[in-house]
Design a protein around this motif. Structure first.
Motif, mmCIF file in Angstrom:
data_model
loop_
_atom_site.group_PDB
_atom_site.id
_atom_site.type_symbol
_atom_site.label_atom_id
_atom_site.label_comp_id
_atom_site.label_asym_id
_atom_site.label_seq_id
_atom_site.Cartn_x
_atom_site.Cartn_y
_atom_site.Cartn_z
ATOM 1 N N LEU A 311 1.129 -0.826 -0.089
ATOM 2 C CA LEU A 311 -0.365 0.064 -0.107
ATOM 3 C C LEU A 311 0.737 1.209 -0.057
ATOM 4 O O LEU A 311 1.752 0.912 0.615
ATOM 5 C CB LEU A 311 -0.931 0.413 1.235
ATOM 6 C CG LEU A 311 -1.664 -1.048 1.885
ATOM 7 C CD1 LEU A 311 -2.467 -0.962 2.472
ATOM 8 C CD2 LEU A 311 -2.989 -1.011 0.795
ATOM 9 N N ALA A 312 0.396 2.291 -0.220
ATOM 10 C CA ALA A 312 0.800 3.481 -0.308
ATOM 11 C C ALA A 312 1.018 3.503 1.341
ATOM 12 O O ALA A 312 0.479 3.137 2.429
ATOM 13 C CB ALA A 312 0.298 4.608 -0.746
ATOM 14 N N PRO A 313 2.625 4.270 2.063
ATOM 15 C CA PRO A 313 3.387 4.609 2.705
ATOM 16 C C PRO A 313 1.908 5.630 3.979
ATOM 17 O O PRO A 313 0.852 6.816 2.656
ATOM 18 C CB PRO A 313 4.325 5.803 2.589
ATOM 19 C CG PRO A 313 4.809 5.249 1.014
ATOM 20 C CD PRO A 313 3.429 4.688 0.765
ATOM 21 N N GLY A 314 2.010 4.677 5.441
ATOM 22 C CA GLY A 314 0.643 4.867 5.691
ATOM 23 C C GLY A 314 -0.458 4.621 5.288
ATOM 24 O O GLY A 314 -1.491 5.325 6.375
ATOM 25 N N ARG A 315 -0.816 3.930 4.702
ATOM 26 C CA ARG A 315 -2.182 3.727 4.467
ATOM 27 C C ARG A 315 -2.626 2.301 4.905
ATOM 28 O O ARG A 315 -3.955 1.684 5.594
ATOM 29 C CB ARG A 315 -2.536 3.677 3.336
ATOM 30 C CG ARG A 315 -2.307 4.487 2.358
ATOM 31 C CD ARG A 315 -3.560 4.781 0.679
ATOM 32 N NE ARG A 315 -4.345 4.955 1.486
ATOM 33 C CZ ARG A 315 -6.248 5.148 0.819
ATOM 34 N NH1 ARG A 315 -5.894 4.675 0.078
ATOM 35 N NH2 ARG A 315 -7.119 4.671 1.331
ATOM 36 N N ARG A 316 -1.448 1.702 5.446
ATOM 37 C CA ARG A 316 -1.601 0.483 6.261
ATOM 38 C C ARG A 316 -2.576 -0.079 8.164
ATOM 39 O O ARG A 316 -2.485 -0.607 8.173
ATOM 40 C CB ARG A 316 -0.135 -0.163 6.702
ATOM 41 C CG ARG A 316 0.150 -1.761 6.710
ATOM 42 C CD ARG A 316 1.012 -2.484 6.904
ATOM 43 N NE ARG A 316 2.306 -1.769 7.376
ATOM 44 C CZ ARG A 316 3.750 -1.717 7.630
ATOM 45 N NH1 ARG A 316 3.956 -2.803 6.511
ATOM 46 N NH2 ARG A 316 3.725 -1.623 8.359
ATOM 47 N N ASP A 317 -1.848 0.448 8.476
ATOM 48 C CA ASP A 317 -2.968 0.590 10.240
ATOM 49 C C ASP A 317 -3.755 0.610 10.040
ATOM 50 O O ASP A 317 -4.562 0.113 10.344
ATOM 51 C CB ASP A 317 -2.164 2.304 11.130
ATOM 52 C CG ASP A 317 -1.009 1.559 11.623
ATOM 53 O OD1 ASP A 317 -0.092 0.166 10.858
ATOM 54 O OD2 ASP A 317 0.087 2.304 11.840
ATOM 55 N N ALA A 318 -4.674 1.835 9.093
ATOM 56 C CA ALA A 318 -6.520 2.509 8.812
ATOM 57 C C ALA A 318 -7.031 1.262 8.251
ATOM 58 O O ALA A 318 -7.782 0.128 8.839
ATOM 59 C CB ALA A 318 -6.290 3.332 8.479
ATOM 60 N N LEU A 319 -6.626 0.443 7.284
ATOM 61 C CA LEU A 319 -6.661 -0.789 6.521
ATOM 62 C C LEU A 319 -7.083 -2.077 7.652
ATOM 63 O O LEU A 319 -7.370 -1.921 7.880
ATOM 64 C CB LEU A 319 -6.157 -1.094 5.134
ATOM 65 C CG LEU A 319 -6.531 -2.386 4.546
ATOM 66 C CD1 LEU A 319 -8.119 -2.586 4.452
ATOM 67 C CD2 LEU A 319 -4.911 -2.964 3.648
ATOM 68 N N ALA A 320 -5.770 -2.168 8.362
ATOM 69 C CA ALA A 320 -5.721 -3.858 9.145
ATOM 70 C C ALA A 320 -7.153 -3.387 10.182
ATOM 71 O O ALA A 320 -7.508 -4.438 11.056
ATOM 72 C CB ALA A 320 -4.306 -3.755 10.003
ATOM 73 N N ALA A 321 -7.054 -1.777 10.812
ATOM 74 C CA ALA A 321 -7.983 -1.346 11.946
ATOM 75 C C ALA A 321 -9.617 -1.643 10.845
ATOM 76 O O ALA A 321 -10.407 -2.294 12.061
ATOM 77 C CB ALA A 321 -7.672 -0.190 12.694
ATOM 78 N N THR A 322 -9.616 -1.474 10.376
ATOM 79 C CA THR A 322 -10.469 -1.669 9.292
ATOM 80 C C THR A 322 -11.415 -2.795 9.213
ATOM 81 O O THR A 322 -12.320 -2.870 9.772
ATOM 82 C CB THR A 322 -11.017 -0.964 8.125
ATOM 83 O OG1 THR A 322 -10.443 0.744 8.685
ATOM 84 C CG2 THR A 322 -12.458 -0.440 7.389
#
Ligand SMILES: Cc1ncc(COP(=O)(O)O)c(C=O)c1O
Length: 391
Positions: A311-322
């Protein structure tokens, strides 16, 4: 709550070992019961049968089972006499066992970078790591390429470099047994090399594509002398018998019960590899354009130990949480490359640094992947990822 809602809320496993257990149930129980009847628990008949089945499966002359993927790697380095003053080149973007075995032998792991598309050892960085080792006064002896997430490394390019520098190759196929490189299965890709200079190791850890019900591993070699040395080392360095210690080895045998389990699983392994590939294809078409989906190198097939997107940098944590909020697990392999981990940060790194591994560590995320991921469940994952990434 209607039936549709209940299905949508069922928890999803990242790797569903229980689904396969349900499919094989009786056959595994019977196989284990046979070992309980004959009581040859260590190196029993199932181990010998498994070794010949594994060798036939991948086309290697010798398959030597052992106690884990880590011990498989370690036994080969011991058989080659790798030790203090020697350098062994490893990718930094891997599980720690790849470099751990080098340090356990008293040698120095030198970290190289990986390719951004395959996540596997980058031949250009490998050359720089060899130069780094020499500048430090170390003797480069071996390369450990890793077939990460189930996809083979660029073995011909790596072998050409190994040949030019007279190095051993120990392929860490812990995650990739069953994958092919230029129509050859891993375990049989080094057929043209100098006898005894190459080996392949794999793991049967339960979560691996071919996993047992505990720890286990195997080594694949073509050279008879190397095979004999490894077989001796896995039983304390035994000579004519186990009370004749010809060398210093390990207690690193596979249990007969694990071999019995693996014999049953091997029967359905080709079908499972095909199912994993279907899952990978469905992810690739469902997520294309929204995330960087894995790309297979030309002439390679994968067993998809992991399905890892970028993913583009900075997008991973939000995806994992969702996804977590919707009962969809994810994992990060690997949030820290080896050279960023306490145990390995003191070892040398290739000249030019390890920028690709650094970047990947912040961008990768692995989605549920196994042979029993049915289409409705996978569609639920794909829809959830698409919605999260579009939002
Ligand atoms: C790349 C790699 N190498 C080595 C190993 C070690 O295998 P085992 O856990 O069977 O010792 C693993 C296991 O996760 C691995 O992923």
């Amino acid at each position: 709550m209607n039936q549709h809602t209940r299905l949508d809320e069922r928890p999803i496993s990242l790797i569903d070992v229980a689904a396969q257990r349900r499919r094989l149930g009786r056959a595994i129980d019977d196989a284990v019961a046979r070992v309980l009847m004959h009581c040859q628990f260590i190196l029993g008949p199932e181990v010998r049968a498994l070794e010949s089945e594994l060798a036939a499966f991948c086309g290697a002359r010798h398959a030597i089972t052992c106690s884990s993927g880590t011990d498989a790697l370690r036994l080969v380095l011991m058989a080659w006499g790798i030790g203090p003053g020697d350098a062994v080149i490893c990718p930094t973007f891997t599980f720690c066992a790849t470099a751990e075995v080098v340090a356990l032998c008293g040698a120095t792991p030198v970290m190289a970078d990986v390719d951004a598309d395959s996540f596997n050892l980058d031949p250009a960085s490998l050359k720089r790591a060899i130069a780094t080792a020499k500048k430090l006064g170390l003797k480069p002896r071996a390369i450990i390429p890793v077939d990460l997430f189930g996809q083979p490394a660029d073995h011909d390019a790596i072998a050409a470099i190994a040949d030019a520098h007279n190095l051993f190759i120990l392929d860490d196929a812990a995650q990739a047994f069953g994958a092919t490189y230029k129509n050859r299965k891993l375990g049989a890709v080094f057929a043209g090399r100098k006898p005894g200079a190459s080996a392949t190791a794999t793991s049967f850890f339960p979560a691996k594509p071919l996993g047992c019900y505990g720890d286990g591993g195997a080594i694949f070699v073509d050279d008879d002398d190397l095979a004999a040395r490894i077989k001796s080392l896995r039983v304390h360095g035994e000579g004519v018998d186990k009370y004749d210690a010809a060398g210093i080895g390990l207690a690193a045998r596979l249990d007969s019960i694990q071999a019995a389990v693996l014999l049953e699983k091997l029967k359905i392994f080709p079908e499972e590899i095909a199912a994993r590939n279907t899952v990978a294809e469905r992810y690739a078409s469902g997520l294309a354009g929204l995330a960087m989906v894995p790309r297979l190198a030309k002439d390679s097939t994968s067993v998809w130990a992991q399905y890892t997107i970028r993913l583009a940098p900075g997008r991973r944590d939000a995806l994992a949480a969702t996804l977590k909020a919707q009962g969809i697990p994810t994992a990060i392999y690997y949030a820290k490359p080896l050279h960023r981990q306490a145990a390995y940060s003191g070892f040398p790194i290739a000249e030019g640094g390890l920028p690709v591994s650094e970047r990947l560590a912040g961008e990768v995320i692995s989605l549920p992947m196994h042979a029993y991921l049915d289409h409705p469940t996978q569609d639920r994952i794909i829809v959830a990822v698409r919605q999260a990434l579009k939002g």
